[in-house]
Motif scaffolding. Structure first.
Motif, PDB file in Angstrom:
ATOM      1  N   ASP A 198       0.626  -5.351 -16.803  1.00  0.00           N
ATOM      2  CA  ASP A 198      -0.490  -6.051 -16.170  1.00  0.00           C
ATOM      3  C   ASP A 198      -1.770  -5.331 -16.544  1.00  0.00           C
ATOM      4  OD1 ASP A 198      -2.080  -7.638 -14.702  1.00  0.00           O
ATOM      5  OD2 ASP A 198      -1.366  -6.970 -12.739  1.00  0.00           O
ATOM      6  N   GLN A 199      -2.800  -6.085 -16.892  1.00  0.00           N
ATOM      7  CA  GLN A 199      -4.046  -5.453 -17.325  1.00  0.00           C
ATOM      8  C   GLN A 199      -4.745  -4.741 -16.174  1.00  0.00           C
ATOM      9  OE1 GLN A 199      -6.484  -8.576 -18.805  1.00  0.00           O
ATOM     10  NE2 GLN A 199      -6.729  -9.588 -16.834  1.00  0.00           N
ATOM     11  N   ASP A 200      -4.414  -5.116 -14.916  1.00  0.00           N
ATOM     12  CA  ASP A 200      -4.997  -4.403 -13.786  1.00  0.00           C
ATOM     13  C   ASP A 200      -4.242  -3.140 -13.436  1.00  0.00           C
ATOM     14  OD1 ASP A 200      -6.896  -6.373 -13.564  1.00  0.00           O
ATOM     15  OD2 ASP A 200      -5.690  -7.575 -12.184  1.00  0.00           O
ATOM     16  N   THR A 201      -3.074  -2.964 -14.024  1.00  0.00           N
ATOM     17  CA  THR A 201      -2.285  -1.762 -13.750  1.00  0.00           C
ATOM     18  C   THR A 201      -2.777  -0.619 -14.627  1.00  0.00           C
ATOM     19  OG1 THR A 201      -0.390  -3.162 -13.276  1.00  0.00           O
ATOM     20  CG2 THR A 201       0.044  -0.840 -13.663  1.00  0.00           C
ATOM     21  N   SER A 202      -3.002   0.510 -14.023  1.00  0.00           N
ATOM     22  CA  SER A 202      -3.484   1.668 -14.782  1.00  0.00           C
ATOM     23  C   SER A 202      -2.327   2.311 -15.527  1.00  0.00           C
ATOM     24  CB  SER A 202      -4.120   2.685 -13.832  1.00  0.00           C
ATOM     25  OG  SER A 202      -3.170   3.113 -12.870  1.00  0.00           O
ATOM     26  N   GLY A 203      -2.659   3.142 -16.490  1.00  0.00           N
ATOM     27  CA  GLY A 203      -1.646   3.868 -17.239  1.00  0.00           C
ATOM     28  C   GLY A 203      -1.065   3.092 -18.399  1.00  0.00           C
ATOM     29  N   ILE A 204      -1.813   2.115 -18.951  1.00  0.00           N
ATOM     30  CA  ILE A 204      -1.357   1.343 -20.107  1.00  0.00           C
ATOM     31  C   ILE A 204      -2.122   1.816 -21.332  1.00  0.00           C
ATOM     32  CG2 ILE A 204      -1.217  -0.951 -21.128  1.00  0.00           C
ATOM     33  CD1 ILE A 204      -0.911  -2.101 -18.368  1.00  0.00           C
ATOM     34  N   GLN A 205      -1.410   2.122 -22.393  1.00  0.00           N
ATOM     35  CA  GLN A 205      -2.002   2.637 -23.616  1.00  0.00           C
ATOM     36  C   GLN A 205      -1.763   1.643 -24.745  1.00  0.00           C
ATOM     37  OE1 GLN A 205      -0.699   6.528 -24.701  1.00  0.00           O
ATOM     38  NE2 GLN A 205      -1.568   6.458 -26.751  1.00  0.00           N
TER      39      GLN A 205
ATOM     40  N   VAL B 294       8.062   4.531 -11.949  1.00  0.00           N
ATOM     41  CA  VAL B 294       7.086   4.221 -10.905  1.00  0.00           C
ATOM     42  C   VAL B 294       7.363   2.816 -10.399  1.00  0.00           C
ATOM     43  CG1 VAL B 294       4.626   3.998 -10.353  1.00  0.00           C
ATOM     44  CG2 VAL B 294       5.388   5.736 -11.968  1.00  0.00           C
ATOM     45  N   CYS B 295       7.140   2.593  -9.115  1.00  0.00           N
ATOM     46  CA  CYS B 295       7.353   1.292  -8.485  1.00  0.00           C
ATOM     47  C   CYS B 295       6.115   0.417  -8.711  1.00  0.00           C
ATOM     48  CB  CYS B 295       7.619   1.481  -6.988  1.00  0.00           C
ATOM     49  SG  CYS B 295       7.865  -0.056  -6.092  1.00  0.00           S
ATOM     50  N   HIS B 296       6.295  -0.737  -9.357  1.00  0.00           N
ATOM     51  CA  HIS B 296       5.231  -1.708  -9.595  1.00  0.00           C
ATOM     52  C   HIS B 296       5.541  -2.972  -8.792  1.00  0.00           C
ATOM     53  CE1 HIS B 296       3.330   0.609 -12.800  1.00  0.00           C
ATOM     54  NE2 HIS B 296       4.550   0.845 -13.279  1.00  0.00           N
ATOM     55  N   ILE B 297       4.597  -3.370  -7.930  1.00  0.00           N
ATOM     56  CA  ILE B 297       4.804  -4.462  -6.984  1.00  0.00           C
ATOM     57  C   ILE B 297       3.808  -5.579  -7.279  1.00  0.00           C
ATOM     58  CG2 ILE B 297       4.875  -5.099  -4.542  1.00  0.00           C
ATOM     59  CD1 ILE B 297       5.470  -2.198  -3.885  1.00  0.00           C
ATOM     60  N   TYR B 298       4.287  -6.836  -7.176  1.00  0.00           N
ATOM     61  CA  TYR B 298       3.446  -8.017  -7.382  1.00  0.00           C
ATOM     62  C   TYR B 298       3.686  -8.996  -6.231  1.00  0.00           C
ATOM     63  CZ  TYR B 298       2.987  -6.291 -12.160  1.00  0.00           C
ATOM     64  OH  TYR B 298       2.739  -5.511 -13.261  1.00  0.00           O
TER      65      TYR B 298
ATOM     66  N   CYS C  95       0.825  -1.219   0.000  1.00  0.00           N
ATOM     67  CA  CYS C  95       0.000   0.000   0.000  1.00  0.00           C
ATOM     68  C   CYS C  95       0.854   1.261   0.000  1.00  0.00           C
ATOM     69  CB  CYS C  95      -0.935  -0.003   1.213  1.00  0.00           C
ATOM     70  SG  CYS C  95      -2.162  -1.325   1.201  1.00  0.00           S
ATOM     71  N   SER C  96       2.038   1.187   0.574  1.00  0.00           N
ATOM     72  CA  SER C  96       2.863   2.389   0.692  1.00  0.00           C
ATOM     73  C   SER C  96       3.623   2.702  -0.590  1.00  0.00           C
ATOM     74  CB  SER C  96       3.856   2.232   1.855  1.00  0.00           C
ATOM     75  OG  SER C  96       3.164   2.051   3.076  1.00  0.00           O
ATOM     76  N   PHE C  97       4.047   1.673  -1.341  1.00  0.00           N
ATOM     77  CA  PHE C  97       4.983   1.920  -2.433  1.00  0.00           C
ATOM     78  C   PHE C  97       4.459   1.530  -3.804  1.00  0.00           C
ATOM     79  CE2 PHE C  97       7.636   1.365   1.349  1.00  0.00           C
ATOM     80  CZ  PHE C  97       8.366   2.539   1.326  1.00  0.00           C
ATOM     81  N   ASN C  98       3.365   0.801  -3.925  1.00  0.00           N
ATOM     82  CA  ASN C  98       2.862   0.444  -5.255  1.00  0.00           C
ATOM     83  C   ASN C  98       2.332   1.693  -5.959  1.00  0.00           C
ATOM     84  OD1 ASN C  98       2.176  -1.287  -7.405  1.00  0.00           O
ATOM     85  ND2 ASN C  98       0.060  -1.372  -6.685  1.00  0.00           N
ATOM     86  N   GLY C  99       2.887   1.995  -7.143  1.00  0.00           N
ATOM     87  CA  GLY C  99       2.494   3.180  -7.891  1.00  0.00           C
ATOM     88  C   GLY C  99       3.214   4.439  -7.472  1.00  0.00           C
ATOM     89  N   LYS C 100       4.160   4.345  -6.546  1.00  0.00           N
ATOM     90  CA  LYS C 100       4.900   5.525  -6.081  1.00  0.00           C
ATOM     91  C   LYS C 100       6.150   5.711  -6.917  1.00  0.00           C
ATOM     92  CE  LYS C 100       7.182   7.415  -1.966  1.00  0.00           C
ATOM     93  NZ  LYS C 100       7.539   7.170  -0.547  1.00  0.00           N
ATOM     94  N   ARG C 101       6.494   6.961  -7.180  1.00  0.00           N
ATOM     95  CA  ARG C 101       7.708   7.261  -7.930  1.00  0.00           C
ATOM     96  C   ARG C 101       8.930   7.051  -7.053  1.00  0.00           C
ATOM     97  NH1 ARG C 101       6.783  12.665 -11.691  1.00  0.00           N
ATOM     98  NH2 ARG C 101       5.046  11.842 -12.933  1.00  0.00           N
ATOM     99  N   PHE C 102       9.992   6.535  -7.680  1.00  0.00           N
ATOM    100  CA  PHE C 102      11.218   6.335  -6.928  1.00  0.00           C
ATOM    101  C   PHE C 102      11.849   7.666  -6.527  1.00  0.00           C
ATOM    102  CE2 PHE C 102      10.802   2.352  -9.308  1.00  0.00           C
ATOM    103  CZ  PHE C 102      11.010   1.432  -8.297  1.00  0.00           C
ATOM    104  N   ARG C 103      11.715   8.633  -7.401  1.00  0.00           N
ATOM    105  CA  ARG C 103      12.154   9.990  -7.091  1.00  0.00           C
ATOM    106  C   ARG C 103      11.107  10.957  -7.620  1.00  0.00           C
ATOM    107  NH1 ARG C 103      18.709  10.304  -8.379  1.00  0.00           N
ATOM    108  NH2 ARG C 103      19.375   8.931  -6.658  1.00  0.00           N
ATOM    109  N   PRO C 104      10.837  12.029  -6.900  1.00  0.00           N
ATOM    110  CA  PRO C 104       9.797  12.956  -7.378  1.00  0.00           C
ATOM    111  C   PRO C 104      10.137  13.593  -8.722  1.00  0.00           C
ATOM    112  CG  PRO C 104      10.311  13.333  -5.045  1.00  0.00           C
ATOM    113  CD  PRO C 104      11.347  12.381  -5.556  1.00  0.00           C
ATOM    114  N   SER C 105      11.421  13.743  -9.012  1.00  0.00           N
ATOM    115  CA  SER C 105      11.803  14.399 -10.261  1.00  0.00           C
ATOM    116  C   SER C 105      11.883  13.439 -11.443  1.00  0.00           C
ATOM    117  CB  SER C 105      13.165  15.088 -10.092  1.00  0.00           C
ATOM    118  OG  SER C 105      14.160  14.144  -9.728  1.00  0.00           O
ATOM    119  N   GLU C 106      11.733  12.129 -11.203  1.00  0.00           N
ATOM    120  CA  GLU C 106      11.828  11.146 -12.267  1.00  0.00           C
ATOM    121  C   GLU C 106      10.463  10.547 -12.560  1.00  0.00           C
ATOM    122  OE1 GLU C 106      14.495  10.788 -13.912  1.00  0.00           O
ATOM    123  OE2 GLU C 106      15.857  11.895 -12.603  1.00  0.00           O
ATOM    124  N   ALA C 107      10.335   9.896 -13.746  1.00  0.00           N
ATOM    125  CA  ALA C 107       9.041   9.347 -14.170  1.00  0.00           C
ATOM    126  C   ALA C 107       8.873   7.875 -13.821  1.00  0.00           C
ATOM    127  CB  ALA C 107       8.888   9.522 -15.686  1.00  0.00           C
TER     128      ALA C 107
END
Length: 498
Positions: A192-199, A153-157, A139-151
């Motif tokens: 992952d199809q459940d992960t948002s932000g896929i185009q 994102v941390c994806h956890i399974y 809950c704390s890190f899934n979808g969180k950026r590793f650094r605020p200035s970078e794009a």
């Protein structure tokens, strides 16, 4: 539900890491309480395929069965093993543990998986103490950026099991009932199809939105299919908008021969013999100098239809083309014509591609021959220059040798003259020494005679009977040191005594 299979290249190496923790104080070494290791290999993530629903399959046989959610709300998919797909390489091992913060205290094991083929990111497998700690970390890190200035994102399974193998085929083979998640072609993270932000694109390729936003071109990053067509195509050379033809081989857009002839010039330069007129969708053959199209694509629905489907004959059935208005086999004939035309066009396209292959192979052969000729000329020029230099040095050394030989002969002659002079001087010196020795001996004889004379005078002066001496006789005395060097001198002295 996910499972992980790792193709290991080498054995895990222990990785001592120093982090700062609020619980254990600064400079805590995780090697003392946390089993931290590093492994080089390739990670394959597989997702379980759920069985299809009976009612849904009966209602719609072609439908895709729903996939259960992999979020925190699904209790069956949660485990104490967490897999982070991609961590950017600008985060070192210490930086990643600092990114995890106080959750490091709940880590039991951590494995850093590095792939030599992907240098800009690595994967992390973490085993936590309990399910509550794993849920909190997710809950704390899934979808969180590793650094605020970078794009990134941390994806956890959540992973149900982890297997290690040294065989690549075994690692890439999904277990029964599982399928491997595809990767983003740009960032190589799992899609992952459940992960948002896929185009998804028009060519059915999927990417992360953040990756697509960095791409400045309009084509797909995988197949280069243009995703956005220009409203008004123009000539690639003169940018005219009328009478445009597009090359069927490479897609070059040029103007017609009645404009500036850039399409014809492109065909002559590249030997691409077929072009499509954009206005009428007709195909022109530059070799035969005629139209060769059989199909026309409708602009309304994008389907193919036969060009000039109605015969101009006024009769019901044309004896030339065989067209009949009231034919019950129109659909079958149309399908057969379409298939035949497609086969013919594929054969034509294949033949043109073969011609292009031969053309470019000839260009490559010419380029290779030109390169070989250039290399041979350069080698020949280098060898000639080197040989000329060696010849020049040989001539120079020959001249120097000749001059040294002449100088040596002169010195030999001078040496012979000097040796002769030395012999003459030595002979003269020996004669001079011999004459001096004779003179010294002569002088010694004279001194001895003089001494004898003086002694005789002294004795005569001391004698009282001088008159008796006057009538005496002088007898010769044998010399103590006879000398044969000067007989004349002895005769002279003898005469002086008498």
């Amino acid at each position: 539900m996910f499972t992980l299979q790792i193709h290991s290249v080498d054995s895990p190496q222990r990785l001592p890491i120093t982090v700062t923790s609020a619980t254990h104080g600064p400079n805590r070494t995780t090697g003392d309480a946390l089993n931290s290791q590093e492994l080089r290999g390739i990670a394959h993530l597989f997702r379980q395929l759920p069985p299809p629903s009976v009612s849904a399959t009966a209602a719609n046989p072609n439908s895709t069965p729903p996939t259960p959610s992999t979020t925190i709300a699904n209790p069956t998919a949660r485990t104490t093993q967490i897999f982070i797909v991609a961590v950017p390489n600008y985060l070192s091992s210490d930086d990643f543990l600092l990114f995890c913060g106080t959750h490091v205290d709940h880590f039991l094991e951590i494995l850093f998986v590095r792939n030599d083929a992907v240098e800009d990111r690595y994967s992390v497998l973490i085993s936590l103490a309990n399910q509550l700690a794993a849920d909190g970390f997710y809950c704390s890190f899934n979808g969180k950026r590793f650094r605020p200035s970078e794009a990134e994102v941390c994806h956890i399974y959540f992973t149900q099991s982890v297997e290690y193998t040294e065989v690549a085929e075994i690692a890439s083979t999904p277990p029964p009932g599982f399928t491997e998640l595809p990767t983003c072609p740009i960032c190589l993270e799992r899609l992952d199809q459940d992960t948002s932000g896929i185009q998804s694109t028009l060519c059915d390729h999927s990417f992360y939105c953040s990756c697509v936003s960095k791409w400045t071109y309009l084509s797909c990053q995988v197949c280069r299919l243009c995703q956005q067509q220009d409203e008004k195509p123009t000539c690639a050379v003169c940018e005219t908008l009328e009478n445009l033809w597009v090359c069927l081989i490479c897609g070059f857009v040029g103007c017609a021969r009645y404009e500036k002839g850039h399409a014809v010039r492109h065909s002559r330069d590249t030997e691409h013999n077929y072009s499509l007129k954009l206005e009428t969708q007709q195909i022109w053959d530059y070799v035969g100098d005629k139209y060769v199209h059989r199909l026309n694509q409708s602009k309304a629905d994008g389907k193919s239809g036969v060009m000039n489907s109605h015969c101009i004959s006024n009769e019901g059935e044309c004896g030339t083309c065989g067209y009949e208005e009231d034919s019950g086999l129109d659909g079958v004939l149309f399908s057969s014509k379409v298939e035949t035309t497609v086969d013919e066009y594929n054969h034509l396209l294949a033949s043109q591609l073969e011609i292009q292959r031969q053309h470019y192979e000839s260009l490559l052969a010419e380029a290779k021959n030109s390169q070989d000729s250039t290399i041979s000329k350069a080698v020949e020029k280098t060898l000639f220059s080197r040989m000329h230099d060696l010849q020049y040095r040989l001539e120079r050394y020959t001249e120097e040798k000749k001059a040294i030989s002449e100088r040596n002969q002169e010195l030999m002659k001078k040496q012979e003259l000097l040796q002769q002079k030395y012999k003459d001087i030595e002979a003269m010196s020996s004669l001079t020494l011999k004459s001096k020795d004779e003179m010294v001996l002569d002088l010694k004889e004279q001194i001895r005679d003089l001494k004898v004379y003086l002694e005789a005078q002294k004795k005569i002066a001391k004698m009282t009977d001088r008159e008796g001496v006057k009538g005496g006789t002088l007898l010769p005395v044998e010399a103590t040191c006879p000398s044969s060097g000067n007989p004349k001198r002895r005769a002279k002295s003898g005469r002086r005594r008498g």
